[in-house]
Enzyme design. Structure first.
Site, PDB file in Angstrom:
ATOM      1  N   GLY A  14      23.247  -2.099 -17.998  1.00 58.57           N
ATOM      2  CA  GLY A  14      23.881  -2.170 -19.322  1.00 58.57           C
ATOM      3  C   GLY A  14      22.873  -2.612 -20.376  1.00 58.57           C
ATOM      4  N   ARG A  75      22.139   4.058 -15.187  1.00 60.08           N
ATOM      5  CA  ARG A  75      22.437   3.555 -13.845  1.00 60.08           C
ATOM      6  C   ARG A  75      22.029   4.683 -12.901  1.00 60.08           C
ATOM      7  NH1 ARG A  75      26.708   0.575 -16.830  1.00 60.08           N
ATOM      8  NH2 ARG A  75      25.994  -1.562 -16.611  1.00 60.08           N
ATOM      9  N   ASP A 106      21.806  -8.291 -13.308  1.00 64.62           N
ATOM     10  CA  ASP A 106      21.900  -8.591 -11.897  1.00 64.62           C
ATOM     11  C   ASP A 106      21.552  -7.394 -10.973  1.00 64.62           C
ATOM     12  OD1 ASP A 106      23.091 -10.418  -9.965  1.00 64.62           O
ATOM     13  OD2 ASP A 106      24.679  -8.909  -9.823  1.00 64.62           O
ATOM     14  N   THR A 129      20.962  -8.930 -20.298  1.00 65.20           N
ATOM     15  CA  THR A 129      22.382  -8.594 -20.140  1.00 65.20           C
ATOM     16  C   THR A 129      23.205  -9.489 -21.048  1.00 65.20           C
ATOM     17  OG1 THR A 129      24.307  -8.755 -18.661  1.00 65.20           O
ATOM     18  CG2 THR A 129      22.427 -10.103 -18.062  1.00 65.20           C
ATOM     19  N   ASP A 131      26.007 -10.547 -20.290  1.00 65.09           N
ATOM     20  CA  ASP A 131      26.945 -11.318 -19.445  1.00 65.09           C
ATOM     21  C   ASP A 131      26.518 -12.770 -19.199  1.00 65.09           C
ATOM     22  OD1 ASP A 131      28.292  -8.927 -19.211  1.00 65.09           O
ATOM     23  OD2 ASP A 131      27.456  -8.442 -17.242  1.00 65.09           O
ATOM     24  N   ASP A 133      25.036 -13.907 -16.695  1.00 66.15           N
ATOM     25  CA  ASP A 133      25.473 -14.250 -15.340  1.00 66.15           C
ATOM     26  C   ASP A 133      24.325 -14.392 -14.342  1.00 66.15           C
ATOM     27  OD1 ASP A 133      24.808 -11.583 -15.445  1.00 66.15           O
ATOM     28  OD2 ASP A 133      26.510 -10.883 -14.265  1.00 66.15           O
ATOM     29  N   ARG A 175      31.694  -8.970 -16.833  1.00 70.73           N
ATOM     30  CA  ARG A 175      31.792  -8.574 -15.430  1.00 70.73           C
ATOM     31  C   ARG A 175      32.551  -9.609 -14.627  1.00 70.73           C
ATOM     32  NH1 ARG A 175      26.725  -5.108 -13.393  1.00 70.73           N
ATOM     33  NH2 ARG A 175      27.709  -3.285 -14.309  1.00 70.73           N
TER      34      ARG A 175
HETATM   35  P1  ADP Z   1      22.883  -4.371 -14.460  1.00 69.40           P
HETATM   36  O1  ADP Z   1      21.421  -4.431 -14.249  1.00 69.40           O
HETATM   37  O2  ADP Z   1      23.261  -4.390 -15.904  1.00 69.40           O
HETATM   38  O3  ADP Z   1      23.625  -5.394 -13.632  1.00 69.40           O
HETATM   39  P2  ADP Z   1      23.767  -2.281 -12.577  1.00 69.40           P
HETATM   40  O4  ADP Z   1      24.468  -3.213 -11.665  1.00 69.40           O
HETATM   41  O5  ADP Z   1      24.460  -1.011 -12.915  1.00 69.40           O
HETATM   42  O6  ADP Z   1      23.390  -2.919 -13.985  1.00 69.40           O
HETATM   43  O7  ADP Z   1      22.361  -1.920 -11.920  1.00 69.40           O
HETATM   44  C1  ADP Z   1      21.441  -1.073 -12.568  1.00 69.40           C
HETATM   45  C2  ADP Z   1      20.738  -0.207 -11.567  1.00 69.40           C
HETATM   46  O8  ADP Z   1      19.967  -1.010 -10.664  1.00 69.40           O
HETATM   47  C3  ADP Z   1      21.640   0.604 -10.644  1.00 69.40           C
HETATM   48  O9  ADP Z   1      22.108   1.790 -11.242  1.00 69.40           O
HETATM   49  C4  ADP Z   1      20.674   0.937  -9.508  1.00 69.40           C
HETATM   50  O10 ADP Z   1      19.814   1.986  -9.859  1.00 69.40           O
HETATM   51  C5  ADP Z   1      19.858  -0.344  -9.404  1.00 69.40           C
HETATM   52  N1  ADP Z   1      20.395  -1.210  -8.345  1.00 69.40           N
HETATM   53  C6  ADP Z   1      21.443  -2.054  -8.399  1.00 69.40           C
HETATM   54  N2  ADP Z   1      21.631  -2.676  -7.219  1.00 69.40           N
HETATM   55  C7  ADP Z   1      20.690  -2.196  -6.366  1.00 69.40           C
HETATM   56  C8  ADP Z   1      20.358  -2.425  -5.008  1.00 69.40           C
HETATM   57  N3  ADP Z   1      21.043  -3.292  -4.263  1.00 69.40           N
HETATM   58  N4  ADP Z   1      19.318  -1.734  -4.479  1.00 69.40           N
HETATM   59  C9  ADP Z   1      18.611  -0.860  -5.223  1.00 69.40           C
HETATM   60  N5  ADP Z   1      18.890  -0.600  -6.523  1.00 69.40           N
HETATM   61  C10 ADP Z   1      19.887  -1.256  -7.094  1.00 69.40           C
HETATM   62  O1  F6P Z   2      26.757  -5.840 -17.550  1.00 67.55           O
HETATM   63  C1  F6P Z   2      27.007  -5.581 -18.890  1.00 67.55           C
HETATM   64  C2  F6P Z   2      28.373  -4.949 -19.061  1.00 67.55           C
HETATM   65  O2  F6P Z   2      28.588  -4.749 -20.450  1.00 67.55           O
HETATM   66  C3  F6P Z   2      29.532  -5.736 -18.448  1.00 67.55           C
HETATM   67  O3  F6P Z   2      29.919  -6.833 -19.249  1.00 67.55           O
HETATM   68  C4  F6P Z   2      30.580  -4.650 -18.327  1.00 67.55           C
HETATM   69  O4  F6P Z   2      31.481  -4.945 -17.298  1.00 67.55           O
HETATM   70  C5  F6P Z   2      29.762  -3.441 -17.976  1.00 67.55           C
HETATM   71  O5  F6P Z   2      28.435  -3.689 -18.409  1.00 67.55           O
HETATM   72  C6  F6P Z   2      30.276  -2.169 -18.606  1.00 67.55           C
HETATM   73  O6  F6P Z   2      29.508  -1.120 -18.152  1.00 67.55           O
HETATM   74  P1  F6P Z   2      29.544   0.359 -18.762  1.00 67.55           P
HETATM   75  O7  F6P Z   2      28.715   0.362 -19.993  1.00 67.55           O
HETATM   76  O8  F6P Z   2      28.964   1.200 -17.681  1.00 67.55           O
HETATM   77  O9  F6P Z   2      30.977   0.661 -19.066  1.00 67.55           O
END
Ligand code: ADP
Ligand code: F6P
Length: 326
Positions: A14, A75, A106, A129, A131, A133, A175
């Site tokens: 995000g 993502r 995260d 982020t 969040d 978090d 989240r």
């Molecule tokens: P954020 O970084 O905002 O928490 P996501 O949870 O969507 O967003 O994670 C972003 C990207 O990081 C995912 O689309 C994926 O490509 C990669 N990712 C997340 N978790 C893993 C994992 N356990 N192993 C490898 N890549 C990961």
């Molecule tokens: O992690 C950032 C965040 O904005 C969260 O607060 C929310 O749950 C999520 O991303 C929303 O994701 P998307 O933009 O894929 O709808």
């Protein structure tokens, strides 16, 4: 460790206001220290699909006041597979990238941790982020701007809430965490924050009603964290309509509004400090760590610790909110 000559930078997951200031700081600080810099578009997707460009000092001019990220974000499912990460490694070798700075939440840092250990590759993470978090930092990049956006929106909703003498559930992002809801509630003088961290301990809606809220007030604002654990604003409103039909309830979901906008001074400064710190960390031979702030000091936390789901909310703030909403 082989000498680092070229550093790659990407934003993932995000987006968050302040990511551009972080890209700028990483790029300029790297160049200042004699490194070459490559920007990777669309997070891990750009690594898998080979979308890499050279970044010069002027590539990052006039960007820090904009929300979003000039490198785009995405993502990427493929990066969660061994084959996808192998493909990403091929791109890294092809462009002569010796170390990476990953700016994201995260999930992005979980991906960084996996990749770094699989390929024995140096990565430094920046917490980007809204969040807030991630353990290992008091504040994440984007959190302060999102809080200010929430404040701006809630102030406006309060006008109509009080004209109509209504109860408003305002759903905010986060989240699985309640930082935006809790601090948003304090900043707006809300009645309560309904957050996932205490959902298993107490029925927060019942508690709110039993506190006799609205007795001496003509409207009520309750901030609700979006997590399924809280029931979300819609779920809570449904409950109120069934269990307390005397209340006139409305719902506002702030949604992606919270992710945009020009970053606050605090986020710009935090992102600038953290971006420069990422390069300092690589110069010191650090790897597989996230940069964080602890009482205004820059600290390093191993990915394994930063991504653990245990950043606690401040219980004193919950108390404060209760005390101030009498
Ligand atoms: P954020 O970084 O905002 O928490 P996501 O949870 O969507 O967003 O994670 C972003 C990207 O990081 C995912 O689309 C994926 O490509 C990669 N990712 C997340 N978790 C893993 C994992 N356990 N192993 C490898 N890549 C990961
Ligand atoms: O992690 C950032 C965040 O904005 C969260 O607060 C929310 O749950 C999520 O991303 C929303 O994701 P998307 O933009 O894929 O709808």
């Amino acid at each position: 460790m082989a000498a680092i000559k070229t550093i790659g930078v990407l934003t993932s997951g995000g987006d968050a206001p302040g990511m551009n200031a972080a890209i700028r700081a990483v790029t300029r600080s790297a160049i200042y220290n004699g490194f070459k810099v490559k920007g990777i578009y669309r997070g891990y997707k750009g690594l898998v699909e080979d979308e890499v460009v050279d970044l010069e000092t002027q590539s990052v001019s006039s960007i820090m006041h904009h929300g979003g990220t000039i490198l785009k974000t995405a993502r990427c499912k493929e990066f969660k597979t061994v084959e996808g990460r192998q493909q990403a490694y091929e791109t890294i070798k092809k462009h002569g990238i010796d170390a990476l700075v990953v700016i994201g939440g995260d999930g992005s840092l979980s991906g960084a941790r996996q990749f770094a250990s699989e390929f024995d590759f140096p990565i430094v993470g920046l917490p980007g982020t809204i969040d807030n978090d991630l353990a290992g930092t008091d504040h994440t990049i984007g959190y302060d701007t999102a809080l200010n956006t929430i404040m701006w929106c809630v102030d406006r909703i309060r006008d109509t809430a009080s004209s109509h003498e209504r109860l408003f559930f305002i759903e905010v992002m986060g989240r699985e965490s309640g930082f935006l809801a809790l601090n948003g509630a304090i900043a707006t003088g809300a009645e309560a924050a309904i957050i996932p961290e205490i959902s298993t301990e107490v029925d927060q809606l019942k508690e709110l009603i039993s506190r006799g809220f609205r007795k001496s007030k003509n409207s009520s604002i309750v901030l609700v964290a979006e997590s399924p654990v809280t029931g979300g604003a819609m779920g809570l409103a449904e409950r109120v309509r069934k269990e307390y039909p005397q209340l006139d309830v409305r719902v506002t979901i702030l949604g992606h509004l919270q992710r945009g906008g020009s970053p606050t001074a605090q986020d710009r400064i935090l992102a600038s400090r953290m971006g420069a710190a990422a390069i300092d960390a690589l110069l010191e031979g650090q790897r597989n760590i996230m940069i964080g702030d602890d009482d205004e000091r820059i600290i390093y936390t191993p990915f394994s610790k930063a991504i653990r789901d245990d950043k606690p909310i401040d219980r004193d703030l919950l108390d404060l909110l209760r005390r101030l909403s009498i």
